[in-house]
Design a protein around this motif. Sequence first.
Motif, PDB file in Angstrom:
ATOM      1  N   LYS A  90       0.837  -1.207   0.000  1.00  0.00           N
ATOM      2  CA  LYS A  90       0.000   0.000   0.000  1.00  0.00           C
ATOM      3  C   LYS A  90       0.872   1.258   0.000  1.00  0.00           C
ATOM      4  O   LYS A  90       0.599   2.203  -0.731  1.00  0.00           O
ATOM      5  CB  LYS A  90      -0.924   0.015   1.229  1.00  0.00           C
ATOM      6  CG  LYS A  90      -1.987  -1.022   1.224  1.00  0.00           C
ATOM      7  CD  LYS A  90      -3.088  -0.645   0.281  1.00  0.00           C
ATOM      8  CE  LYS A  90      -4.194  -1.676   0.399  1.00  0.00           C
ATOM      9  NZ  LYS A  90      -5.285  -1.403  -0.500  1.00  0.00           N
ATOM     10  N   VAL A  91       1.914   1.267   0.828  1.00  0.00           N
ATOM     11  CA  VAL A  91       2.808   2.427   0.894  1.00  0.00           C
ATOM     12  C   VAL A  91       3.518   2.621  -0.445  1.00  0.00           C
ATOM     13  O   VAL A  91       3.639   3.753  -0.934  1.00  0.00           O
ATOM     14  CB  VAL A  91       3.827   2.277   2.049  1.00  0.00           C
ATOM     15  CG1 VAL A  91       4.927   3.317   1.949  1.00  0.00           C
ATOM     16  CG2 VAL A  91       3.127   2.378   3.395  1.00  0.00           C
ATOM     17  N   ASP A  92       3.968   1.543  -1.063  1.00  0.00           N
ATOM     18  CA  ASP A  92       4.618   1.644  -2.368  1.00  0.00           C
ATOM     19  C   ASP A  92       3.653   2.187  -3.425  1.00  0.00           C
ATOM     20  O   ASP A  92       4.033   3.014  -4.264  1.00  0.00           O
ATOM     21  CB  ASP A  92       5.175   0.292  -2.813  1.00  0.00           C
ATOM     22  CG  ASP A  92       6.393  -0.135  -2.009  1.00  0.00           C
ATOM     23  OD1 ASP A  92       7.005   0.733  -1.352  1.00  0.00           O
ATOM     24  OD2 ASP A  92       6.735  -1.340  -2.055  1.00  0.00           O
ATOM     25  N   ALA A  93       2.394   1.748  -3.394  1.00  0.00           N
ATOM     26  CA  ALA A  93       1.400   2.234  -4.349  1.00  0.00           C
ATOM     27  C   ALA A  93       1.142   3.725  -4.152  1.00  0.00           C
ATOM     28  O   ALA A  93       1.081   4.493  -5.120  1.00  0.00           O
ATOM     29  CB  ALA A  93       0.097   1.450  -4.212  1.00  0.00           C
ATOM     30  N   ILE A  94       1.019   4.145  -2.897  1.00  0.00           N
ATOM     31  CA  ILE A  94       0.800   5.565  -2.601  1.00  0.00           C
ATOM     32  C   ILE A  94       2.014   6.379  -3.046  1.00  0.00           C
ATOM     33  O   ILE A  94       1.875   7.450  -3.640  1.00  0.00           O
ATOM     34  CB  ILE A  94       0.503   5.766  -1.104  1.00  0.00           C
ATOM     35  CG1 ILE A  94      -0.864   5.181  -0.755  1.00  0.00           C
ATOM     36  CG2 ILE A  94       0.566   7.244  -0.730  1.00  0.00           C
ATOM     37  CD1 ILE A  94      -1.159   5.130   0.724  1.00  0.00           C
ATOM     38  N   TYR A  95       3.208   5.881  -2.790  1.00  0.00           N
ATOM     39  CA  TYR A  95       4.429   6.592  -3.186  1.00  0.00           C
ATOM     40  C   TYR A  95       4.525   6.708  -4.710  1.00  0.00           C
ATOM     41  O   TYR A  95       4.868   7.769  -5.231  1.00  0.00           O
ATOM     42  CB  TYR A  95       5.661   5.870  -2.630  1.00  0.00           C
ATOM     43  CG  TYR A  95       6.957   6.531  -2.999  1.00  0.00           C
ATOM     44  CD1 TYR A  95       7.367   7.694  -2.349  1.00  0.00           C
ATOM     45  CD2 TYR A  95       7.768   6.014  -4.002  1.00  0.00           C
ATOM     46  CE1 TYR A  95       8.556   8.316  -2.696  1.00  0.00           C
ATOM     47  CE2 TYR A  95       8.954   6.627  -4.354  1.00  0.00           C
ATOM     48  CZ  TYR A  95       9.354   7.769  -3.692  1.00  0.00           C
ATOM     49  OH  TYR A  95      10.518   8.382  -4.046  1.00  0.00           O
ATOM     50  N   ASP A  96       4.197   5.628  -5.413  1.00  0.00           N
ATOM     51  CA  ASP A  96       4.240   5.669  -6.881  1.00  0.00           C
ATOM     52  C   ASP A  96       3.228   6.677  -7.435  1.00  0.00           C
ATOM     53  O   ASP A  96       3.533   7.433  -8.363  1.00  0.00           O
ATOM     54  CB  ASP A  96       3.975   4.286  -7.469  1.00  0.00           C
ATOM     55  CG  ASP A  96       5.117   3.315  -7.205  1.00  0.00           C
ATOM     56  OD1 ASP A  96       6.240   3.788  -6.918  1.00  0.00           O
ATOM     57  OD2 ASP A  96       4.882   2.090  -7.290  1.00  0.00           O
ATOM     58  N   ASP A  97       2.025   6.695  -6.852  1.00  0.00           N
ATOM     59  CA  ASP A  97       1.025   7.680  -7.270  1.00  0.00           C
ATOM     60  C   ASP A  97       1.522   9.099  -7.010  1.00  0.00           C
ATOM     61  O   ASP A  97       1.327   9.997  -7.833  1.00  0.00           O
ATOM     62  CB  ASP A  97      -0.297   7.455  -6.538  1.00  0.00           C
ATOM     63  CG  ASP A  97      -0.997   6.182  -6.987  1.00  0.00           C
ATOM     64  OD1 ASP A  97      -0.638   5.659  -8.064  1.00  0.00           O
ATOM     65  OD2 ASP A  97      -1.906   5.724  -6.265  1.00  0.00           O
ATOM     66  N   TYR A  98       2.157   9.287  -5.871  1.00  0.00           N
ATOM     67  CA  TYR A  98       2.699  10.598  -5.500  1.00  0.00           C
ATOM     68  C   TYR A  98       3.777  11.032  -6.491  1.00  0.00           C
ATOM     69  O   TYR A  98       3.778  12.178  -6.959  1.00  0.00           O
ATOM     70  CB  TYR A  98       3.246  10.535  -4.078  1.00  0.00           C
ATOM     71  CG  TYR A  98       3.890  11.804  -3.598  1.00  0.00           C
ATOM     72  CD1 TYR A  98       3.121  12.913  -3.272  1.00  0.00           C
ATOM     73  CD2 TYR A  98       5.272  11.897  -3.467  1.00  0.00           C
ATOM     74  CE1 TYR A  98       3.710  14.083  -2.824  1.00  0.00           C
ATOM     75  CE2 TYR A  98       5.865  13.064  -3.024  1.00  0.00           C
ATOM     76  CZ  TYR A  98       5.082  14.149  -2.698  1.00  0.00           C
ATOM     77  OH  TYR A  98       5.672  15.290  -2.261  1.00  0.00           O
ATOM     78  N   VAL A  99       4.665  10.126  -6.850  1.00  0.00           N
ATOM     79  CA  VAL A  99       5.727  10.447  -7.813  1.00  0.00           C
ATOM     80  C   VAL A  99       5.128  10.762  -9.183  1.00  0.00           C
ATOM     81  O   VAL A  99       5.565  11.707  -9.861  1.00  0.00           O
ATOM     82  CB  VAL A  99       6.748   9.290  -7.899  1.00  0.00           C
ATOM     83  CG1 VAL A  99       7.694   9.469  -9.066  1.00  0.00           C
ATOM     84  CG2 VAL A  99       7.529   9.176  -6.598  1.00  0.00           C
ATOM     85  N   ASP A 100       4.123  10.012  -9.593  1.00  0.00           N
ATOM     86  CA  ASP A 100       3.460  10.275 -10.875  1.00  0.00           C
ATOM     87  C   ASP A 100       2.785  11.651 -10.869  1.00  0.00           C
ATOM     88  O   ASP A 100       2.864  12.400 -11.847  1.00  0.00           O
ATOM     89  CB  ASP A 100       2.428   9.198 -11.191  1.00  0.00           C
ATOM     90  CG  ASP A 100       3.070   7.854 -11.510  1.00  0.00           C
ATOM     91  OD1 ASP A 100       4.286   7.840 -11.834  1.00  0.00           O
ATOM     92  OD2 ASP A 100       2.362   6.832 -11.431  1.00  0.00           O
TER      93      ASP A 100
END
Length: 96
Positions: free
Chosen positions: A27-37
């Motif tokens: 979940k944290v990785d998904a949120i971080y990837d969305d944030y970077v995008d």
Amino acid sequence: MVYIEVIYLLLYSIVCFLIVKNIYKNKVDAIYDDYVDMLGTLKEELLKTKNGINSYFNEVKKDISDQNKQYLSEMNKDISEKIKELSDNVKNRPII
């Protein structure tokens, strides 16, 4: 028998902890990837906006420069006319 149950519960707890940790990490990785995008998209939009502002600024600067040239040209014509008028006045005066 009690030791086996304790070991079983301990192993079960460790497995549950690892599963929850893995879910949390995903979940944290998904949120971080969305944030970077989103940051990448925002950077692109800001760059487009900056370029638009710069081009608009250059247009305005050119327009103001043209207006200033036109104004100075008109002022120069007015001054030339005044100088000519004054020189004509001086020429037409009789000498005493």
